[in-house]
Design an enzyme around this catalytic site. Sequence first.
Site, short mmCIF file in Angstrom:
data_model
loop_
_atom_site.label_atom_id
_atom_site.label_comp_id
_atom_site.label_asym_id
_atom_site.label_seq_id
_atom_site.Cartn_x
_atom_site.Cartn_y
_atom_site.Cartn_z
N ARG A 70 0.85 -1.19 0.00
CA ARG A 70 0.00 0.00 0.00
C ARG A 70 0.89 1.24 0.00
NH1 ARG A 70 -5.22 0.15 3.87
NH2 ARG A 70 -5.63 -1.76 2.70
N SER A 172 -8.55 0.39 0.51
CA SER A 172 -9.57 0.35 1.56
C SER A 172 -10.03 1.75 1.95
CB SER A 172 -9.04 -0.44 2.76
OG SER A 172 -10.07 -0.70 3.69
N ASP A 331 -14.08 -0.02 0.24
CA ASP A 331 -14.00 -1.35 -0.37
C ASP A 331 -14.90 -2.36 0.33
OD1 ASP A 331 -12.36 -1.49 1.94
OD2 ASP A 331 -11.15 -3.09 1.06
N ASP A 333 -15.17 -3.73 3.27
CA ASP A 333 -14.78 -4.80 4.19
C ASP A 333 -14.94 -4.38 5.65
OD1 ASP A 333 -12.60 -3.07 4.30
OD2 ASP A 333 -11.08 -4.65 4.10
N SER A 433 -10.84 -2.08 14.72
CA SER A 433 -10.97 -1.05 13.69
C SER A 433 -12.14 -1.39 12.75
CB SER A 433 -9.67 -0.88 12.92
OG SER A 433 -9.20 -2.12 12.45
#
Length: 619
Positions: A70, A172, A331, A333, A433
Amino acid sequence: MGSNGDLNANSECLSSTGDLVLDKAISQWMTWDKNPQTREQIESLVREGRVVELRRRLCSRMTFGTAGLRAPMGAGFARINDLTVIQSTQGMYKYLSKYFPDLKTRGLVIGYDTRAQASSGCTSERLARLTAAVMLCKDIPVYLFSTYVPTPFVPYAVMKYGAAAGVMITASHNRKEDNGYKVYWHNGAQISSPHDKEILHCIEESTEPWTESWNMGLVESSLLRRDPLEDVCRWYMEELNTVCFHRELNAKSPLKFVHSSFHGVGHNFVQRAFQQFGFPPPIPVPEQKDPDPEFSTVSCPNPEEGESVLELSLRLAEREKACIVVATDPDADRLAVAEQNDNCSWKVFTGNELAALLGWWMLYNWKEAHPDPADTERVYMLATTVSSKILNAFARIEGFHFEETLPGFKWIGNRIHELTKAGKEVIFSFEESIGFLCGNMVLDKDGVSTAAVVAEMAAYLHTKNLSLNQQLCNIYEIYGYHISRTSYVLCNDPPTIYRIFSRLRNFGGLGVYPGLCGDYCITHIRDVTTGYDSSQPDKKCVLPLTKNSQMVTFTFQNGIVATLRTSGTEPKIKYYTEFCAQPGERDISCLEEELRKVTTALVEEFLEPDKNNLLRRSV
């Protein structure tokens, strides 16, 4: 754009400073990169003589963190762009072809989100198509989704097709400038050691792009490319029945729900998931329903930031008389949840609070279906070590098993795989998180399925005249109040981070950790970066060593547990504190005040934000 002659002249000028490594990196970039926009970015930096920026971009490579590769999009070997994605995929091919003799029958799954950056010509879709081209030019079958999908669809497809691996192009909930390359192993979990290190090694051996790696036309022309979208959507929605327990009740529920997809991929999929559970589709936030790589209506695209970024959702819910808001990150998730209180204010649940509710819900329904107490022996719940210990309190009283993992869902996913192979059943997993997994149909956090599960839980509780928040209080009454604080400071200077943690390890002299924080006595210290744990007889950590990231946990005499750690995806030092009260202990204001004091002392004394120029969380 400058001519190659101009560039070579400037390159020679730079090399005359003695920086031969940088000069070679510039030459390689200009030879290998075929994207005119990222070539121009490097040319411009060379023309302007910006040596420091060139070194930053060209003289280091990305490494696998808690969520794969990332970085910001843009030119350079340290960034996400066409060339580095091609290099990464060539390394993937090299490693997979060694590891899987049947790679040409297994293939690779590829998905992507909706991120884009005009200045570099990088879009998640383009990077996914380049990933596919690299594999197709080596005659490897590719399952490339024809449109954007939630991240959990990639590991789900890997398991369904028996693929060798999966790649999801996403960053994300990171800022809009970032993108990423997330890798899943054949078991459907994110890659972990040694595969991550071996793939990086293969990437370093495969840096020069093959000619056909740039041939995105293969995506349209190759017979080895399949679109898994229709099949995977159908299978996934059908399998949601494994975590849907009250479909008839859902269909009758008077509750209304609002959903925000945070300018990302989630809208269509959450709509379908709700319908699969028997609900009408949730009311979408119109300004945030469709993909927007600028994330133009939020200060940051992370629903974890709470009420400030949920403003549009909450106002819409008030107008529509919907009492619950669910928000998936870009995204899809992760999931944030808010509920309207009786006084019309909103309660935005923390990840730990939502986990208490979801853990209770999954256990309640599992027990309804398995009345024999002996069956509980094979049940597990998992959480990362920086998350609330509430599931551990459940396990002590209810008789199932609870395990902790290192931060990052890759550890949870791989542990679920191991436990399932051993005949165990993992019914709930989470990280604080706002990452949750109900059941085990995917081996990664999943905001789509969790949104529908939350709706069903709320609908069921409504029939008992209970809100989510009231049920949370009931849970704490039974299992003990678990009060936690989670936040972060920003630090863009790695040497400062290293200095902060080095100071902690030598606080009272060489190798002596602190014994006090403010007026509070520390009884145990665990440092998974070095492998030290003062609570163990041999002083060694039970959790695996993580040398590439910083994480130190302090257990206080008063029962508070606090952790400082670096983020694996952003320039943050995160801090987590929790007070785990015994069942029946009800003086909550006293507990909260004690936790506040310890948290303040932890940040001020151990992180020293003012001295170290750390930016405090502002949202």
